[in-house]
Design a protein around this motif. Structure first.
Motif, PDB file in Angstrom:
ATOM      1  N   PRO A 148       0.813  -1.227   0.000  1.00  0.00           N
ATOM      2  CA  PRO A 148       0.000   0.000   0.000  1.00  0.00           C
ATOM      3  C   PRO A 148       0.843   1.272   0.000  1.00  0.00           C
ATOM      4  CG  PRO A 148      -0.104  -1.076   2.144  1.00  0.00           C
ATOM      5  CD  PRO A 148       0.565  -2.041   1.211  1.00  0.00           C
ATOM      6  N   ILE A 149       2.032   1.227   0.608  1.00  0.00           N
ATOM      7  CA  ILE A 149       2.911   2.399   0.561  1.00  0.00           C
ATOM      8  C   ILE A 149       3.386   2.642  -0.869  1.00  0.00           C
ATOM      9  CG2 ILE A 149       5.153   3.300   1.302  1.00  0.00           C
ATOM     10  CD1 ILE A 149       4.710   1.957   3.995  1.00  0.00           C
ATOM     11  N   LEU A 150       3.761   1.576  -1.579  1.00  0.00           N
ATOM     12  CA  LEU A 150       4.159   1.706  -2.982  1.00  0.00           C
ATOM     13  C   LEU A 150       3.009   2.244  -3.826  1.00  0.00           C
ATOM     14  CD1 LEU A 150       6.227  -1.578  -3.494  1.00  0.00           C
ATOM     15  CD2 LEU A 150       7.106   0.757  -3.466  1.00  0.00           C
ATOM     16  N   GLN A 151       1.790   1.838  -3.476  1.00  0.00           N
ATOM     17  CA  GLN A 151       0.610   2.309  -4.203  1.00  0.00           C
ATOM     18  C   GLN A 151       0.450   3.824  -4.067  1.00  0.00           C
ATOM     19  OE1 GLN A 151      -1.573   0.779  -6.161  1.00  0.00           O
ATOM     20  NE2 GLN A 151      -3.025   2.468  -6.356  1.00  0.00           N
ATOM     21  N   LEU A 178       6.049   9.232  -6.939  1.00  0.00           N
ATOM     22  CA  LEU A 178       7.245   8.883  -7.691  1.00  0.00           C
ATOM     23  C   LEU A 178       7.961  10.114  -8.253  1.00  0.00           C
ATOM     24  CD1 LEU A 178       5.910   5.740  -9.597  1.00  0.00           C
ATOM     25  CD2 LEU A 178       7.361   5.786  -7.569  1.00  0.00           C
ATOM     26  N   ASN A 179       7.285  11.240  -8.276  1.00  0.00           N
ATOM     27  CA  ASN A 179       7.903  12.467  -8.777  1.00  0.00           C
ATOM     28  C   ASN A 179       8.674  13.210  -7.683  1.00  0.00           C
ATOM     29  OD1 ASN A 179       6.840  12.201 -11.443  1.00  0.00           O
ATOM     30  ND2 ASN A 179       4.828  12.858 -10.637  1.00  0.00           N
ATOM     31  N   ASN A 180       8.611  12.707  -6.490  1.00  0.00           N
ATOM     32  CA  ASN A 180       9.288  13.332  -5.346  1.00  0.00           C
ATOM     33  C   ASN A 180      10.327  12.345  -4.816  1.00  0.00           C
ATOM     34  OD1 ASN A 180      10.096  14.470  -2.947  1.00  0.00           O
ATOM     35  ND2 ASN A 180       8.040  14.719  -2.105  1.00  0.00           N
ATOM     36  N   ASN A 181      11.601  12.711  -4.919  1.00  0.00           N
ATOM     37  CA  ASN A 181      12.644  11.765  -4.488  1.00  0.00           C
ATOM     38  C   ASN A 181      13.089  11.976  -3.045  1.00  0.00           C
ATOM     39  OD1 ASN A 181      14.112  14.092  -4.705  1.00  0.00           O
ATOM     40  ND2 ASN A 181      15.640  13.277  -6.132  1.00  0.00           N
ATOM     41  N   GLN A 182      12.278  12.685  -2.256  1.00  0.00           N
ATOM     42  CA  GLN A 182      12.547  12.787  -0.824  1.00  0.00           C
ATOM     43  C   GLN A 182      12.045  11.524  -0.118  1.00  0.00           C
ATOM     44  OE1 GLN A 182      10.505  16.615  -0.086  1.00  0.00           O
ATOM     45  NE2 GLN A 182      12.507  17.439   0.493  1.00  0.00           N
ATOM     46  N   VAL A 183      12.599  11.270   1.072  1.00  0.00           N
ATOM     47  CA  VAL A 183      12.193  10.088   1.837  1.00  0.00           C
ATOM     48  C   VAL A 183      10.758  10.276   2.316  1.00  0.00           C
ATOM     49  CG1 VAL A 183      12.647   8.652   3.845  1.00  0.00           C
ATOM     50  CG2 VAL A 183      14.560   9.637   2.568  1.00  0.00           C
ATOM     51  N   GLN A 184       9.873   9.386   1.869  1.00  0.00           N
ATOM     52  CA  GLN A 184       8.458   9.476   2.221  1.00  0.00           C
ATOM     53  C   GLN A 184       8.034   8.384   3.206  1.00  0.00           C
ATOM     54  OE1 GLN A 184       6.031   9.955  -1.445  1.00  0.00           O
ATOM     55  NE2 GLN A 184       7.981  10.463  -2.449  1.00  0.00           N
ATOM     56  N   LYS A 226      21.456  10.469  -3.630  1.00  0.00           N
ATOM     57  CA  LYS A 226      20.863  10.323  -4.963  1.00  0.00           C
ATOM     58  C   LYS A 226      19.340  10.452  -4.917  1.00  0.00           C
ATOM     59  CE  LYS A 226      24.499   7.351  -6.854  1.00  0.00           C
ATOM     60  NZ  LYS A 226      24.820   6.001  -7.385  1.00  0.00           N
ATOM     61  N   GLY A 227      18.761  10.198  -3.758  1.00  0.00           N
ATOM     62  CA  GLY A 227      17.322  10.328  -3.597  1.00  0.00           C
ATOM     63  C   GLY A 227      16.593   9.007  -3.641  1.00  0.00           C
ATOM     64  N   VAL A 228      15.910   8.672  -2.566  1.00  0.00           N
ATOM     65  CA  VAL A 228      15.080   7.465  -2.484  1.00  0.00           C
ATOM     66  C   VAL A 228      13.780   7.826  -1.769  1.00  0.00           C
ATOM     67  CG1 VAL A 228      17.021   5.837  -2.469  1.00  0.00           C
ATOM     68  CG2 VAL A 228      16.151   6.741  -0.309  1.00  0.00           C
ATOM     69  N   GLN A 229      12.717   7.097  -2.084  1.00  0.00           N
ATOM     70  CA  GLN A 229      11.421   7.364  -1.451  1.00  0.00           C
ATOM     71  C   GLN A 229      11.219   6.564  -0.169  1.00  0.00           C
ATOM     72  OE1 GLN A 229      11.664   6.727  -4.774  1.00  0.00           O
ATOM     73  NE2 GLN A 229      10.884   8.557  -5.800  1.00  0.00           N
ATOM     74  N   ILE A 230      11.873   5.412  -0.069  1.00  0.00           N
ATOM     75  CA  ILE A 230      11.713   4.559   1.120  1.00  0.00           C
ATOM     76  C   ILE A 230      13.083   4.212   1.678  1.00  0.00           C
ATOM     77  CG2 ILE A 230      10.909   2.329   1.994  1.00  0.00           C
ATOM     78  CD1 ILE A 230       8.694   2.339  -0.019  1.00  0.00           C
ATOM     79  N   VAL A 231      13.215   4.337   2.996  1.00  0.00           N
ATOM     80  CA  VAL A 231      14.425   3.908   3.689  1.00  0.00           C
ATOM     81  C   VAL A 231      14.050   2.812   4.677  1.00  0.00           C
ATOM     82  CG1 VAL A 231      16.217   4.566   5.345  1.00  0.00           C
ATOM     83  CG2 VAL A 231      15.636   6.099   3.456  1.00  0.00           C
ATOM     84  N   VAL A 232      14.777   1.700   4.617  1.00  0.00           N
ATOM     85  CA  VAL A 232      14.602   0.604   5.565  1.00  0.00           C
ATOM     86  C   VAL A 232      15.861   0.564   6.423  1.00  0.00           C
ATOM     87  CG1 VAL A 232      14.062  -1.832   5.878  1.00  0.00           C
ATOM     88  CG2 VAL A 232      13.342  -0.654   3.775  1.00  0.00           C
ATOM     89  N   LYS A 275      23.120  14.378   9.382  1.00  0.00           N
ATOM     90  CA  LYS A 275      22.321  15.171   8.454  1.00  0.00           C
ATOM     91  C   LYS A 275      22.300  14.584   7.048  1.00  0.00           C
ATOM     92  CE  LYS A 275      23.162  19.468  11.032  1.00  0.00           C
ATOM     93  NZ  LYS A 275      21.954  19.253  11.833  1.00  0.00           N
ATOM     94  N   SER A 276      22.504  13.271   6.964  1.00  0.00           N
ATOM     95  CA  SER A 276      22.424  12.583   5.681  1.00  0.00           C
ATOM     96  C   SER A 276      21.032  12.012   5.433  1.00  0.00           C
ATOM     97  CB  SER A 276      23.451  11.442   5.630  1.00  0.00           C
ATOM     98  OG  SER A 276      24.759  11.949   5.625  1.00  0.00           O
ATOM     99  N   LEU A 277      20.255  11.908   6.487  1.00  0.00           N
ATOM    100  CA  LEU A 277      18.902  11.374   6.372  1.00  0.00           C
ATOM    101  C   LEU A 277      17.924  12.372   6.979  1.00  0.00           C
ATOM    102  CD1 LEU A 277      16.898   9.101   5.732  1.00  0.00           C
ATOM    103  CD2 LEU A 277      17.471   8.055   7.933  1.00  0.00           C
ATOM    104  N   ARG A 278      17.048  12.898   6.136  1.00  0.00           N
ATOM    105  CA  ARG A 278      16.016  13.842   6.597  1.00  0.00           C
ATOM    106  C   ARG A 278      14.661  13.143   6.521  1.00  0.00           C
ATOM    107  NH1 ARG A 278      17.271  19.153   6.952  1.00  0.00           N
ATOM    108  NH2 ARG A 278      15.084  19.690   6.616  1.00  0.00           N
ATOM    109  N   LEU A 279      13.908  13.243   7.601  1.00  0.00           N
ATOM    110  CA  LEU A 279      12.622  12.562   7.686  1.00  0.00           C
ATOM    111  C   LEU A 279      11.463  13.542   7.847  1.00  0.00           C
ATOM    112  CD1 LEU A 279      13.588   9.564  10.033  1.00  0.00           C
ATOM    113  CD2 LEU A 279      13.600   9.641   7.540  1.00  0.00           C
ATOM    114  N   ASP A 280      11.687  14.822   7.507  1.00  0.00           N
ATOM    115  CA  ASP A 280      10.631  15.807   7.701  1.00  0.00           C
ATOM    116  C   ASP A 280       9.524  15.699   6.658  1.00  0.00           C
ATOM    117  OD1 ASP A 280      12.526  16.524   5.850  1.00  0.00           O
ATOM    118  OD2 ASP A 280      12.441  18.667   6.267  1.00  0.00           O
ATOM    119  N   SER A 281       9.736  14.889   5.593  1.00  0.00           N
ATOM    120  CA  SER A 281       8.700  14.684   4.581  1.00  0.00           C
ATOM    121  C   SER A 281       8.057  13.307   4.678  1.00  0.00           C
ATOM    122  CB  SER A 281       9.296  14.869   3.173  1.00  0.00           C
ATOM    123  OG  SER A 281       9.772  16.176   2.983  1.00  0.00           O
ATOM    124  N   VAL A 282       8.344  12.601   5.757  1.00  0.00           N
ATOM    125  CA  VAL A 282       7.846  11.231   5.906  1.00  0.00           C
ATOM    126  C   VAL A 282       6.329  11.210   6.089  1.00  0.00           C
ATOM    127  CG1 VAL A 282       7.742   9.346   7.591  1.00  0.00           C
ATOM    128  CG2 VAL A 282       9.938  10.101   6.711  1.00  0.00           C
TER     129      VAL A 282
END
Length: 602
Positions: A60-63, A67-73, A121-127, A140-147
């Protein structure tokens, strides 16, 4: 049963699932995927191990991902690096046809600079594992303010491993508007605590019976004296020549010792535990997945996240400290509609631990007799014969040698030839099991008494220091919470924890003796260590002498702060003698004759 398309997933995701061979969603997927797609409400979801929880939260997260936003969601937290890697690998497979999508796995034991480059480089999901995630946030390599989504996978295990501070730090930098998804195979009290602290009015989904074992798994146990535990393990392996399974041990040291013994005895085995580097772990798991290895000897923590199908057996060399861990262990077999066997090897005194497990999983253990030598010889002999019958003969290569072979064997009749041929491969088994003793013969009081003496000897492990702590069962302390409290003091990474003994108003625990001073210093640092609002007092104790009865239980050395909060030993309830009455009858306690270790991983 619905299809993945009917769950509301976009065609690109459905195509990826079809390519992977997935036809229909599992129960947890069928319930969770539409819920997350349709609602922003927080979710608690419970399902047995091996029922597809990763797809239930990632699809459901992939759904819904942009995809046009390369910030961590989406940030997905898991307790171990193996589980983090596996989740990221699954998400990559599910997203094969989603253009512009990226996922990164971040975990300790790997080059952090490479992980930082991938994040740039930009990814939408971080595990990630909690420790490495916090490290990257601080850099400061990982920002989660757009999660938009925070997933806590096996969150109860993260608390057990002492990651509460890290969870708090991650939550501090995520938006309040995010949707929090908690997925777990078990339902201990810790999950309720997580929901209260980290979730906002969550809805709840259950797939199957909570904390129960899979219907495809049968549960068996063998009773042997502790000195024969390893011999029983070998006989179980020998009576099952096609075994493909995991042997669970409680400590890294025990895991390595059992694996080394099996390898020396000629078994196709290897170990998996926290002291291995990531490269070593990857090599071991690659061999195990390819079935180059038949047996994997592992700790609970290291085995989290293993995604291996068709396991025939799970063997509990020692029972775990918590029932939930047994559920996780047994859930490694009997997956994908296959059947499996979960085996517990127990000493006579450990049989009482099986009852609370049976109540939790809703199934009964069946006692089995350790195989006798003649039974094993028969099984192994027939296996050899089947192997001979099924061998592919290279006629073109061997025909030239047949005349000479026949000439050399001309003096042997058919029966004599069969005997000699079988003996070439079978003499070692015949020699080993010649006059083999009956490992089930544990009824005599003399042997039982000797086993108890052996247990006392193990309690006096020279590599461990025994500590007194002034909190106990009445303070809501249990082994998992004590382990968490120890880990929170940051004494050292991966400190080995030995036996834990929880009593009513105080407790005892063992730690690696090399960190005795560090442990005392950690618990006296600023004198502000508290548990449930009570000041914590930790002191070194002298181990109880074997055979002693009554009197003061331990002679304690006062800690370096002058013994604040210390009560006198004379007449103190802390001098309560050991015995059946002091065992935790309210739940699945720890047998004092065994040692366990839970270490903090990043």
């Amino acid at each position: 049963m619905s299809t993945f398309k009917e769950l509301g997933l976009k065609p690109e995701i459905v195509k990826a699932l079809t390519d992977l061979g997935y036809e229909n969603p599992t129960e947890i997927q069928e319930k969770a995927v539409p819920q997350v797609i349709a609602s922003d409400q927080d979710l608690k979801a419970f399902a047995q191990t091996g029922t597809g929880k990763t797809a239930a939260f990632s699809l459901p997260i992939l759904q819904k991902i942009d995809l046009n936003n390369n910030q961590v969601q989406a940030i997905i937290l898991s307790p171990t690096r193996e589980l983090a890697i596996q989740i990221a690998r699954n998400i990559e497979e599910f997203s094969t046809h989603l253009k512009g999508f990226g996922v990164a796995a971040v975990y300790g034991g790997a080059d952090i600079s490479q992980q930082m480059r991938k994040l740039r480089k930009g990814v939408q999901i971080v595990v990630g594992t909690p420790g490495r995630t916090v490290d990257l946030i601080k850099r400061k390599s990982l920002r989660l303010d757009s999660v938009k989504w925070l997933v806590l996978d096996e969150a109860d295990e993260m608390l057990n491993m002492g990651f509460k501070d890290e969870l708090d730090q991650v939550l501090e930098v995520t938006p309040d508007s995010k949707q929090t998804l908690l997925f777990s195979a078990t339902f201990p009290r810790e999950v309720d605590r997580i929901a209260r602290n980290y979730m906002n009015d969550p809805t709840q989904i259950d797939a199957g019976k909570r904390n129960s074992g899979s219907d495809n798994v049968t549960h068996e146990y063998y009773v042997v004296s502790d000195r024969n535990r390893y011999h029983a393990l070998k006989r179980i392996a020998d009576i099952n020549p096609e075994i493909y399974g995991i042997i669970f041990c409680r400590t890294r040291r025990e895991t390595q010792e059992v694996a080394d013994k099996l390898i020396q005895d000629g078994y196709s085995a290897d170990s998996l535990h926290g002291e291995l580097s990531q490269a070593q772990r990857d090599i071991v798991m690659q061999k195990f997945r390819k079935k180059t290895l038949q047996i994997l000897v592992a700790t609970d923590v290291a085995a989290r996240g293993l995604d291996v199908d068709n396991l025939t057996h799970v063997i509990n060399y020692k029972l775990p400290d918590q029932i939930e861990s047994y559920t996780h262990r047994s859930g490694r077999t009997g997956r994908a509609n296959s059947t499996g066997i979960s085996i517990a090897i127990v000493s006579p005194g450990e049989r009482r631990k099986l009852s609370p497990i049976e109540r939790k999983i809703g199934k009964s253990f069946v006692q089995k007799q350790v195989p006798e030598g003649k039974d094993i010889l028969k099984i192994q002999l027939l296996k050899l014969i089947d192997k001979v019958k099924d061998i592919e003969v290279n006629e073109s290569q061997i025909n030239d040698f047949i005349p000479e072979i026949q000439e050399k064997l001309a003096d042997l009749d058919r029966d004599e030839l069969i005997k000699r041929f079988v003996s070439i491969e079978f003499n070692s088994f015949l020699s080993y099991y010649k006059n083999a003793s009956d490992l089930n013969d544990i009824s005599s009081s003399r042997r039982d008494r000797r086993d108890r003496d052996d247990s006392r000897g193990r309690r006096d492990n020279e590599n461990m220091t025994r500590f007194f702590i002034n909190i106990g069962r009445k303070d809501k302390l249990n082994p998992a919470r004590l382990i968490g409290l120890i880990n929170e003091q940051n004494i050292t990474k991966n400190i080995e924890i030995g036996q834990i003994e929880i009593l009513d108003t105080f407790s005892f625990f063992e730690l690696d003796k090399n960190f005795t001073n560090e442990t005392l210093a950690a618990f006296t640092r600023d004198s502000d260590v508290e548990f449930e609002g009570r000041g914590v007092n930790v002191e070194v104790t002298e181990k109880k002498r074997a055979g002693s009865r009554g009197g003061r239980r331990d002679g304690r050395k006062r800690r370096s702060d002058g013994g604040k909060n210390h009560r006198g030993a004379n007449g103190d309830r802390r001098s309560k003698p050991s015995g059946p009455g002091s065992f935790n009858k309210g739940g699945f306690g720890r047998d004092r004759s065994d040692k366990g270790r839970r270490s903090k991983k990043d």
